[in-house]
Design a protein around this motif. Structure first.
Motif, short mmCIF file in Angstrom:
data_model
loop_
_atom_site.label_atom_id
_atom_site.label_comp_id
_atom_site.label_asym_id
_atom_site.label_seq_id
_atom_site.Cartn_x
_atom_site.Cartn_y
_atom_site.Cartn_z
N LEU A 245 52.89 38.13 49.32
CA LEU A 245 52.67 39.45 48.73
C LEU A 245 51.80 39.39 47.47
O LEU A 245 51.75 38.36 46.79
N TYR A 246 51.16 40.50 47.18
CA TYR A 246 50.22 40.61 46.06
C TYR A 246 50.79 41.43 44.91
O TYR A 246 50.06 41.85 44.01
N ILE A 247 52.09 41.68 44.93
CA ILE A 247 52.71 42.51 43.91
C ILE A 247 52.55 41.87 42.53
O ILE A 247 52.87 40.70 42.34
N GLY A 248 52.04 42.65 41.58
CA GLY A 248 51.81 42.17 40.23
C GLY A 248 50.37 41.80 39.94
O GLY A 248 49.98 41.65 38.79
N GLN A 249 49.56 41.65 40.98
CA GLN A 249 48.17 41.24 40.80
C GLN A 249 47.17 42.35 41.12
O GLN A 249 45.96 42.12 41.18
N GLU A 250 47.65 43.55 41.31
CA GLU A 250 46.80 44.64 41.79
C GLU A 250 45.59 44.92 40.90
O GLU A 250 44.51 45.27 41.38
N ALA A 251 45.75 44.79 39.59
CA ALA A 251 44.67 45.12 38.66
C ALA A 251 43.46 44.21 38.85
O ALA A 251 42.32 44.60 38.56
N VAL A 252 43.69 42.99 39.33
CA VAL A 252 42.60 42.03 39.50
C VAL A 252 41.60 42.54 40.54
O VAL A 252 40.41 42.71 40.27
N VAL A 253 42.08 42.77 41.74
CA VAL A 253 41.16 43.12 42.81
C VAL A 253 40.64 44.54 42.67
O VAL A 253 39.47 44.82 42.99
N VAL A 254 41.46 45.47 42.16
CA VAL A 254 40.98 46.84 41.97
C VAL A 254 39.90 46.89 40.90
O VAL A 254 38.88 47.57 41.05
N GLY A 255 40.10 46.16 39.82
CA GLY A 255 39.09 46.12 38.76
C GLY A 255 37.78 45.51 39.21
O GLY A 255 36.71 46.03 38.91
N LEU A 256 37.86 44.43 39.97
CA LEU A 256 36.63 43.77 40.43
C LEU A 256 35.94 44.58 41.52
O LEU A 256 34.70 44.63 41.55
N GLU A 257 36.70 45.20 42.39
CA GLU A 257 36.06 46.03 43.42
C GLU A 257 35.32 47.20 42.79
O GLU A 257 34.32 47.67 43.34
N ALA A 258 35.77 47.66 41.63
CA ALA A 258 35.09 48.75 40.93
C ALA A 258 33.71 48.33 40.43
O ALA A 258 32.88 49.18 40.10
N ALA A 259 33.48 47.02 40.38
CA ALA A 259 32.20 46.50 39.90
C ALA A 259 31.25 46.14 41.04
O ALA A 259 30.12 45.70 40.80
N THR A 260 31.68 46.34 42.28
CA THR A 260 30.86 45.94 43.41
C THR A 260 29.92 47.06 43.85
O THR A 260 30.06 48.21 43.47
N GLU A 261 28.96 46.68 44.69
CA GLU A 261 28.08 47.63 45.36
C GLU A 261 28.19 47.44 46.85
O GLU A 261 28.71 46.41 47.33
N GLU A 262 27.72 48.40 47.61
CA GLU A 262 27.74 48.31 49.07
C GLU A 262 26.99 47.06 49.52
O GLU A 262 25.88 46.79 49.09
N GLY A 263 27.63 46.29 50.37
CA GLY A 263 27.02 45.07 50.88
C GLY A 263 27.51 43.81 50.20
O GLY A 263 27.31 42.70 50.73
N ASP A 264 28.14 43.93 49.04
CA ASP A 264 28.72 42.76 48.39
C ASP A 264 29.86 42.22 49.25
O ASP A 264 30.56 42.97 49.93
N LYS A 265 30.06 40.92 49.20
CA LYS A 265 31.02 40.26 50.07
C LYS A 265 32.22 39.77 49.26
O LYS A 265 32.14 39.61 48.05
N ARG A 266 33.32 39.55 49.98
CA ARG A 266 34.50 38.99 49.36
C ARG A 266 35.24 38.08 50.35
O ARG A 266 35.25 38.32 51.55
N VAL A 267 35.80 37.01 49.81
CA VAL A 267 36.59 36.07 50.60
C VAL A 267 37.72 35.58 49.71
O VAL A 267 37.55 35.42 48.50
N THR A 268 38.89 35.37 50.30
CA THR A 268 40.05 35.04 49.49
C THR A 268 40.99 34.09 50.22
O THR A 268 40.66 33.57 51.29
N SER A 269 42.15 33.89 49.63
CA SER A 269 43.14 32.95 50.16
C SER A 269 44.12 33.66 51.07
O SER A 269 43.84 34.74 51.60
N TYR A 270 45.30 33.08 51.23
CA TYR A 270 46.31 33.66 52.12
C TYR A 270 47.02 34.85 51.49
O TYR A 270 47.65 35.63 52.20
N ARG A 271 46.93 35.04 50.16
CA ARG A 271 47.56 36.20 49.52
C ARG A 271 46.52 37.32 49.52
O ARG A 271 45.93 37.65 48.50
N ASP A 272 46.31 37.93 50.67
CA ASP A 272 45.08 38.69 50.89
C ASP A 272 45.23 40.18 51.17
O ASP A 272 44.24 40.90 51.25
N HIS A 273 46.45 40.68 51.30
CA HIS A 273 46.61 42.09 51.68
C HIS A 273 45.96 43.02 50.66
O HIS A 273 45.31 44.01 51.03
N GLY A 274 46.13 42.74 49.38
CA GLY A 274 45.56 43.60 48.35
C GLY A 274 44.05 43.67 48.40
O GLY A 274 43.45 44.73 48.18
#
Length: 284
Positions: A50-79
């Motif tokens: 689960l990703y509980i407690g880490q939500e601000a990380v991915v939401v904040g970074l996604e706010a800095a992305t543009e269409e077409g930017d890519k993302r890859v992560t580990s097994y804690r990936d639902h968020g």
């Protein structure tokens, strides 16, 4: 360039933007709470991190992305899936082994992908996603399309050998990749105090000439500001950069005691932090 800790300066942000961040973080929180419940009931097979407690990380970074930017992560990936716009119903269908899931119900929690949303996993092997992220960035560098790849990994993966090979190649070829270290202070059941002599993960890129900074992973606006700076660095053709974020997972991880997470639960909940920000004078 020497690594450094970031300041706590935050960008001006509108009330609508703050509400958007809040809704995205709350979606992740409620989704993960339900996933944890279903896992306890035996309705989700395999692993479920689960990703509980880490939500601000991915939401904040996604706010800095543009269409077409890519993302890859580990097994804690639902968020990460939810933050980049993947359908929550499709993610939950995959968790519960249904044909309507993103991997036809055969991948489970750790193996989901979306070409449409430029999400490249979910990877169960610790650290394996880091060279993959460098490879995605190499593709964009080769194509000259001005895209950036966000490569997420944890403090445990930061000690893997293949990670350092990826650092070297990324800087050697000046790849547009943001290495995001989500230091939740535990590599599965092993604390950083027991596993890592030098916990200043963001400084490790200095040996390769990669700039980096430490950011408060519980503050969505600070994360967004750091993400915008990192993205600008990559799009300017200056190569990779580091962001080391320190969130605290407060549920769904049996290695943590309530005593260790109690202060975080009471004072530093990342979801409610954004509500306090909406009342500050910096909102326009």
């Amino acid at each position: 360039m020497a690594a450094r800790k970031s300041t706590r300066a935050k960008p001006n942000v509108s009330k609508d933007e703050l509400l958007g961040h809040y809704k995205e973080m709350l979606l992740i929180r409620r989704f993960e709470e339900k996933a944890g419940q279903l896992y306890g009931m035996g309705l989700i097979g395999g692993f479920c991190h689960l990703y509980i407690g880490q939500e601000a990380v991915v939401v904040g970074l996604e706010a800095a992305t543009e269409e077409g930017d890519k993302r890859v992560t580990s097994y804690r990936d639902h968020g990460h899936m939810l933050a980049c716009g993947m359908d929550p119903k499709g993610v939950m269908a995959e968790l519960t082994g249904r044909e309507g899931g993103y991997s036809k119900g055969k991948g489970g929690s750790m193996h989901m992908f979306s070409k449409e949303k430029h999400f490249y996993g979910g990877h169960g092997i610790v650290g394996a996603q880091v060279p993959i992220g460098a490879g995605l960035a190499f593709s964009d560098k080769y194509k000259g399309n001005d895209r950036v790849t966000f490569t997420y990994f944890g403090d445990g993966a930061a000690n893997q050998g293949q990670v350092y090979e990826a650092y070297n190649m990324a800087e050697l070829w000046m790849l547009p990749v943001v290495f995001v270290i989500e230091n939740n202070q535990y590599a599965m059941g092993t604390s950083t105090k027991r596993s890592t002599k030098s916990p200043s993960y963001w400084e490790r890129g200095a040996a390769y000439g990669i700039p980096g900074e430490e950011v408060d992973g519980m503050d969505v606006l600070a994360v967004k500001a750091a993400g915008e700076k990192a993205v600008a660095h990559c799009r300017a053709g200056k190569g990779p950069t580091f962001s080391r974020l320190k969130p605290i997972v407060t549920a769904g991880t049996p290695c943590r005691t309530r005593q260790s997470t109690g202060p975080v639960r009471k004072f530093r909940r990342c979801v409610t932090n954004v509500i306090r920000s909406s009342r500050s004078a910096r909102c326009c």
